[in-house]
Design a protein around this motif. Structure first.
Motif: not given
Lengths: 233, 268
Positions: A11-13, A15
């Motif tokens: 999950v990019q956010s 990270d």
């Protein structure tokens, strides 16, 4: 075959949130929003939104009139859970507590955190002179027996090889005139599956901390460490 | 700003979901499987998996390769240790004590256990009556003050007994504040402190003044300091669930949590 987390999407956010926490952690002073944003390569508005979420969960707090950002209470709660759920560290802490009760001196447990010897547990003894040595305190080979233990078993030792050899052979380290001039410390290593995982230290007046194996403090320290069972590879 | 807000709105939700997953570990005694996390969070297994990938990548959680279960990871320890470097228990205690003192209109002392008994390190004053005679540096009696009895009951009793003996032997005027009954006469109050976790002296040692003292524990589960509310006996409610004891206990618990205390381990 399970793919390593590095290769998976995630999950990019999340990270990004972890990256922001690391940026704030590395800086020893509370930070301005725009400096955090610049370090992370995002806009201040984006950084602000992330910080609001981290604040809501007690990971981050804002200080002073300028509202600078710093790590907050929940980080300590998580750190305590890491220590409590680690059977080895827990055993070390229990042994350190009984050792302190037995010899009535200050005892600490140190671990490598970010490659630096760091106190993760400290108990004062009734004879302990006033000393603000507490969890979080980091030490160096110049000022602590614990740091010398980690250095003696490190792959890239800083100390003189002879000193390292002596410490490895005797199974303890001694430091006098540290962390403050009228004190001394003794430290012994704790191993798990052949690897050094922690060090247990006693801190007190130099006379009681004399590095002679027949003296009661050193004898009790070595007995405490050996009760933990591990040995070096 | 508006497009960023819209875009980050989703980002934020995901961060909060990730942190909520992390929080599930705090309520659990041991490691959790991905299925446990899905069950407890209400997320799908696929969603949990995606979050775990990121949390693992950042070392916020670790996976035990043998059991496949997850636990809080080393990055959390690093964050906590960095936080400890800048944490000052005295400042935290004073800031929190001031809020409670103002709300209740009473005075609160902060004291640590020194080599000669409890030593006051700060006094936050929120009433206009001068009943709290302490100031930073004041030494309280071990046996005849609420604060002294708190430390005597909850720390090293042999050491407290020694200090009490030295205090009793002092000639007038003594260097401590409070009455000094013999240690053997305070057995019952000490037992009450151990049972209730709070130390109360009603209209004593100073007639008309009541004190309530509660313990603050630190990251090492050690007694770090005491917070003691001092006020007029006719105003202070000394019942355990009352309007003064309960908020003082809550204050002690708040400071303890801020110092990294998570409660003593069960069975320890």
């Amino acid at each position: 075959m399970v793919k390593s987390p590095e290769r998976q999407r995630g999950v990019q956010s999340v990270d990004m949130a972890i990256r922001l926490l690391e940026i704030v952690r590395k800086e020893s002073q509370p930070m301005m929003l725009r400096d955090i944003a610049v370090s992370a390569g995002i806009t201040s508005a984006q950084a602000h939104t992330y910080m609001s979420s981290l604040k809501k969960f007690g990971m981050i707090e804002q200080l002073g009139d300028a509202g600078r950002y710093a790590l907050s209470d929940a980080t300590l709660t998580f750190a305590r859970h890491v220590i409590r759920n680690d059977a080895t560290l827990n055993a070390n802490i229990n042994v350190a507590r009984s050792l302190s009760a037995e010899i009535q001196e200050m005892v600490t447990v140190d671990c490598l955190v970010q490659e630096q010897p760091t106190v993760i547990f400290a108990v004062q003894g009734p004879r302990t002179p006033s000393l603000s040595l507490r969890p979080g305190t980091r030490s160096r080979i110049g000022n602590s027996a614990a740091a010398r233990i980690f250095d003696a078993w490190s792959d890239t030792p800083e100390m003189n090889p002879n000193l390292s050899r002596i410490i490895r052979a005797s199974g303890y380290a001694h430091a006098e005139g540290t962390p403050v001039p009228h004190l001394a410390s003794l430290a012994a290593p704790v191993f798990r599956e052949g690897a050094l995982v922690a060090s247990i230290s006693v801190i007190g007046f130099p006379d009681a901390m004399a590095p002679e194996p027949e003296r009661p403090v050193l004898r009790a320290l070595l007995a405490a460490v050996s009760s933990l069972g591990g040995s070096s590879a | 700003m508006s497009d960023a807000t819209e875009k980050e709105g989703r980002g934020v939700r995901a961060v909060e979901t990730g942190l909520s997953l992390l929080g599930l570990f705090l309520d659990s005694d041991g490691p959790l499987s991905a299925a446990d996390l899905a069950l407890r969070s209400g997320l799908s297994k696929a969603q949990v998996h995606a979050y775990l990938v990121s949390l693992q990548r950042g070392n916020m959680v670790v996976r035990d390769p043998q059991t496949g279960r997850y636990a809080i990871g080393p990055f959390s320890l690093e964050l906590g240790m960095s936080r400890l470097l800048t944490l000052d228990p005295q400042i935290t205690a004073s800031e929190e004590a001031l809020k409670v003192a103002r709300k209740l209109g009473q005075s609160i002392s902060i004291a640590v256990w020194g080599r000669y008994g409890p030593v006051v390190t700060a006094v936050v004053q929120a009433n206009d009556q001068l009943l709290n005679s302490a100031q930073p540096g004041t030494v309280y009696s071990v046996t005849g003050t609420a604060t002294g009895r708190l430390f005597a009951a909850l720390t090293n009793e042999a050491e407290a007994r020694e200090i009490a003996k030295l205090q009793m032997a002092e000639v007038t005027p003594p260097r401590y504040v409070g009455a000094c009954p013999p240690f053997d006469e305070i057995h019952e109050p000490l037992e009450t402190v151990r049972r209730t976790g709070v130390s109360i002296t009603y209209s004593f040692p100073q007639p008309g003044v009541t004190a309530i003292s509660a313990p603050v524990y630190n990251f090492s589960d050690e007694l770090e300091l005491a917070v003691t509310m001092i006020g007029p006996a006719e105003e202070i409610d000394i019942s355990l669930e009352g309007n003064h004891v309960a908020p003082l206990r809550a204050l002690a618990a708040t400071i303890s949590r801020k110092l990294g205390f998570i409660g003593k381990a069960s069975g320890a």
